[in-house]
Design a protein around this motif. Structure first.
Motif, PDB file in Angstrom:
ATOM      1  N   VAL A  97      21.191   1.852  -7.024  1.00  0.00           N
ATOM      2  CA  VAL A  97      19.979   0.756  -6.650  1.00  0.00           C
ATOM      3  C   VAL A  97      19.949  -0.885  -7.796  1.00  0.00           C
ATOM      4  O   VAL A  97      20.149  -0.682  -8.700  1.00  0.00           O
ATOM      5  N   LYS A  98      20.716  -1.897  -6.710  1.00  0.00           N
ATOM      6  CA  LYS A  98      20.856  -2.868  -7.063  1.00  0.00           C
ATOM      7  C   LYS A  98      19.965  -4.239  -6.594  1.00  0.00           C
ATOM      8  O   LYS A  98      19.436  -4.226  -7.469  1.00  0.00           O
ATOM      9  N   SER A  99      19.119  -3.143  -5.622  1.00  0.00           N
ATOM     10  CA  SER A  99      18.182  -4.060  -5.313  1.00  0.00           C
ATOM     11  C   SER A  99      17.683  -3.819  -3.695  1.00  0.00           C
ATOM     12  O   SER A  99      18.189  -3.011  -3.051  1.00  0.00           O
ATOM     13  N   VAL A 100      16.218  -3.963  -3.096  1.00  0.00           N
ATOM     14  CA  VAL A 100      15.376  -3.073  -1.960  1.00  0.00           C
ATOM     15  C   VAL A 100      14.871  -4.427  -1.422  1.00  0.00           C
ATOM     16  O   VAL A 100      13.863  -5.250  -1.835  1.00  0.00           O
ATOM     17  N   GLU A 101      14.847  -4.567  -0.257  1.00  0.00           N
ATOM     18  CA  GLU A 101      13.900  -5.895   0.240  1.00  0.00           C
ATOM     19  C   GLU A 101      13.586  -5.181   0.952  1.00  0.00           C
ATOM     20  O   GLU A 101      14.210  -4.403   2.107  1.00  0.00           O
ATOM     21  N   TRP A 102      12.180  -5.535   1.174  1.00  0.00           N
ATOM     22  CA  TRP A 102      11.069  -4.698   2.016  1.00  0.00           C
ATOM     23  C   TRP A 102      10.589  -5.505   3.014  1.00  0.00           C
ATOM     24  O   TRP A 102      11.123  -6.652   3.270  1.00  0.00           O
ATOM     25  N   LEU A 103      10.879  -5.289   4.474  1.00  0.00           N
ATOM     26  CA  LEU A 103      10.317  -5.706   5.763  1.00  0.00           C
ATOM     27  C   LEU A 103       8.949  -5.720   6.160  1.00  0.00           C
ATOM     28  O   LEU A 103       8.434  -4.235   6.002  1.00  0.00           O
ATOM     29  N   GLU A 104       9.025  -7.046   7.092  1.00  0.00           N
ATOM     30  CA  GLU A 104       7.528  -6.891   8.019  1.00  0.00           C
ATOM     31  C   GLU A 104       7.633  -7.407   8.874  1.00  0.00           C
ATOM     32  O   GLU A 104       7.971  -8.341   8.660  1.00  0.00           O
ATOM     33  N   GLU A 105       7.868  -6.125  10.058  1.00  0.00           N
ATOM     34  CA  GLU A 105       8.473  -6.658  11.608  1.00  0.00           C
ATOM     35  C   GLU A 105       9.495  -7.703  10.949  1.00  0.00           C
ATOM     36  O   GLU A 105       9.992  -8.405  12.053  1.00  0.00           O
ATOM     37  N   GLU A 106      10.336  -6.967  10.252  1.00  0.00           N
ATOM     38  CA  GLU A 106      11.535  -7.114  10.838  1.00  0.00           C
ATOM     39  C   GLU A 106      12.680  -8.830   9.524  1.00  0.00           C
ATOM     40  O   GLU A 106      13.011  -9.626   9.531  1.00  0.00           O
ATOM     41  N   ARG A 107      11.190  -9.418   9.442  1.00  0.00           N
ATOM     42  CA  ARG A 107      11.449  -9.937   8.113  1.00  0.00           C
ATOM     43  C   ARG A 107      11.509  -9.618   6.696  1.00  0.00           C
ATOM     44  O   ARG A 107      10.114  -8.762   6.333  1.00  0.00           O
ATOM     45  N   VAL A 108      12.339  -9.956   6.074  1.00  0.00           N
ATOM     46  CA  VAL A 108      11.925  -9.779   3.387  1.00  0.00           C
ATOM     47  C   VAL A 108      10.921 -10.768   3.837  1.00  0.00           C
ATOM     48  O   VAL A 108      10.632 -11.524   3.688  1.00  0.00           O
ATOM     49  N   TYR A 109       9.771 -10.032   3.519  1.00  0.00           N
ATOM     50  CA  TYR A 109       8.803 -10.232   1.817  1.00  0.00           C
ATOM     51  C   TYR A 109       9.025  -9.978   0.620  1.00  0.00           C
ATOM     52  O   TYR A 109       7.462 -10.919   0.434  1.00  0.00           O
ATOM     53  N   ARG A 110       9.725  -8.992   0.522  1.00  0.00           N
ATOM     54  CA  ARG A 110      10.089  -9.279  -1.020  1.00  0.00           C
ATOM     55  C   ARG A 110      11.059  -8.459  -1.332  1.00  0.00           C
ATOM     56  O   ARG A 110      11.734  -7.169   0.523  1.00  0.00           O
ATOM     57  N   ARG A 111      11.174  -8.671  -2.201  1.00  0.00           N
ATOM     58  CA  ARG A 111      13.033  -8.290  -3.026  1.00  0.00           C
ATOM     59  C   ARG A 111      12.815  -7.469  -3.650  1.00  0.00           C
ATOM     60  O   ARG A 111      11.766  -8.084  -5.341  1.00  0.00           O
ATOM     61  N   ASP A 112      13.208  -6.069  -4.325  1.00  0.00           N
ATOM     62  CA  ASP A 112      12.668  -5.721  -5.652  1.00  0.00           C
ATOM     63  C   ASP A 112      14.498  -5.862  -6.313  1.00  0.00           C
ATOM     64  O   ASP A 112      14.816  -4.990  -5.544  1.00  0.00           O
ATOM     65  N   VAL A 113      14.641  -5.842  -7.316  1.00  0.00           N
ATOM     66  CA  VAL A 113      15.966  -5.809  -8.201  1.00  0.00           C
ATOM     67  C   VAL A 113      15.485  -4.646  -9.342  1.00  0.00           C
ATOM     68  O   VAL A 113      15.072  -5.449  -9.963  1.00  0.00           O
ATOM     69  N   TYR A 114      16.716  -4.125  -9.672  1.00  0.00           N
ATOM     70  CA  TYR A 114      16.245  -3.196 -10.445  1.00  0.00           C
ATOM     71  C   TYR A 114      17.456  -3.201 -11.458  1.00  0.00           C
ATOM     72  O   TYR A 114      18.682  -3.895 -11.478  1.00  0.00           O
ATOM     73  N   ASP A 115      17.557  -3.140 -12.616  1.00  0.00           N
ATOM     74  CA  ASP A 115      18.102  -3.491 -13.513  1.00  0.00           C
ATOM     75  C   ASP A 115      19.176  -1.998 -13.813  1.00  0.00           C
ATOM     76  O   ASP A 115      19.150  -1.202 -13.197  1.00  0.00           O
ATOM     77  N   CYS A 116      20.044  -2.553 -15.325  1.00  0.00           N
ATOM     78  CA  CYS A 116      20.596  -1.642 -15.230  1.00  0.00           C
ATOM     79  C   CYS A 116      19.934  -0.051 -17.587  1.00  0.00           C
ATOM     80  O   CYS A 116      20.766   0.513 -16.625  1.00  0.00           O
ATOM     81  N   PHE A 117      19.173  -0.949 -16.905  1.00  0.00           N
ATOM     82  CA  PHE A 117      18.307   0.612 -17.137  1.00  0.00           C
ATOM     83  C   PHE A 117      17.285   1.515 -15.873  1.00  0.00           C
ATOM     84  O   PHE A 117      16.496   2.826 -16.220  1.00  0.00           O
ATOM     85  N   GLY A 118      17.416   1.585 -15.224  1.00  0.00           N
ATOM     86  CA  GLY A 118      16.938   2.100 -13.918  1.00  0.00           C
ATOM     87  C   GLY A 118      15.679   2.310 -13.168  1.00  0.00           C
ATOM     88  O   GLY A 118      14.696   2.593 -12.320  1.00  0.00           O
ATOM     89  N   VAL A 119      15.146   0.965 -13.584  1.00  0.00           N
ATOM     90  CA  VAL A 119      13.571   0.872 -13.722  1.00  0.00           C
ATOM     91  C   VAL A 119      13.208  -1.096 -12.832  1.00  0.00           C
ATOM     92  O   VAL A 119      14.410  -1.785 -13.075  1.00  0.00           O
ATOM     93  N   LYS A 120      12.662  -1.017 -12.046  1.00  0.00           N
ATOM     94  CA  LYS A 120      12.503  -1.975 -11.080  1.00  0.00           C
ATOM     95  C   LYS A 120      12.150  -4.043 -12.014  1.00  0.00           C
ATOM     96  O   LYS A 120      11.029  -3.136 -13.252  1.00  0.00           O
TER      97      LYS A 120
END
Length: 186
Positions: A97-120
């Motif tokens: 995982v590089k990033s996760v874009e969370w959707l609300e009604e098909e709109r991105v409201y938050r983008r979580d970026v994960y680092d090289c240590f496997g955590v957000k």
């Protein structure tokens, strides 16, 4: 060790020796360069961590939600509703995982970026127009260590969940980081 200066602020650092820093964006993948954000995150962990990436099957999810491959990327589903888009690091075949874009009604409201240590590493929060409002960097146990408001260029340094310091420019934030780094003897 070289320091990583955010690209959009490099004009504030024309007096720095170019051998001391690199210009770029800290997306969590750099370990050979130290940004102010990485410093405060690492400090919360006690500086010692093992490099390992997060496989998309291990993304924390609510019960009964699932992850599925979707071409070159992935997705999070709740029954038949897409809840997030997953983007993989290179090589994508490993599905880290590089990033996760969370959707609300098909709109991105938050983008979580994960680092090289496997955590957000950080979360970017977007308003209804898609504008970036806040960036929150996480330390050990997912605790907030830096909150950045790009529109106002305000940085909040947190300690034990409480705001410890407020800084009103990237240059001051960077200089505060260098001072803290020297005080820590690193």
């Amino acid at each position: 060790m070289k320091y990583l200066v955010e690209e959009k602020y490099v004009h504030e650092f024309l007096d720095l020796d170019e051998t001391d820093y690199m210009v770029g964006h800290d997306d969590g993948s750099q370990i050979e360069f130290l940004s102010p954000f990485r410093y405060y995150v690492n400090k919360s962990y006690g500086y010692k961590r093992e490099k390992k990436d997060l496989h998309y099957n291990n993304i924390p999810l609510p019960e009964f939600w699932g992850v599925y491959p979707d071409g070159f990327n992935g997705m999070v589903m709740d029954k038949y509703i897409r809840k997030a888009n997953i983007y993989f690091k290179e090589p994508i075949i490993k599905r880290y995982v590089k990033s996760v874009e969370w959707l609300e009604e098909e709109r991105v409201y938050r983008r979580d970026v994960y680092d090289c240590f496997g955590v957000k590493y950080y979360s970017e929060y977007l308003n209804k127009d898609g504008d970036l409002t806040d960036v929150i960097y996480y330390g050990k146990d997912g605790k907030e260590v830096v909150i950045y408001q790009p529109k106002n260029e305000v940085f909040f340094l947190l300690k034990n969940g409480m705001v410890n310091q407020v800084i009103y420019s990237y240059k001051d934030f960077f200089m505060s980081f260098l001072e803290d780094l020297n005080n820590d003897g690193i």
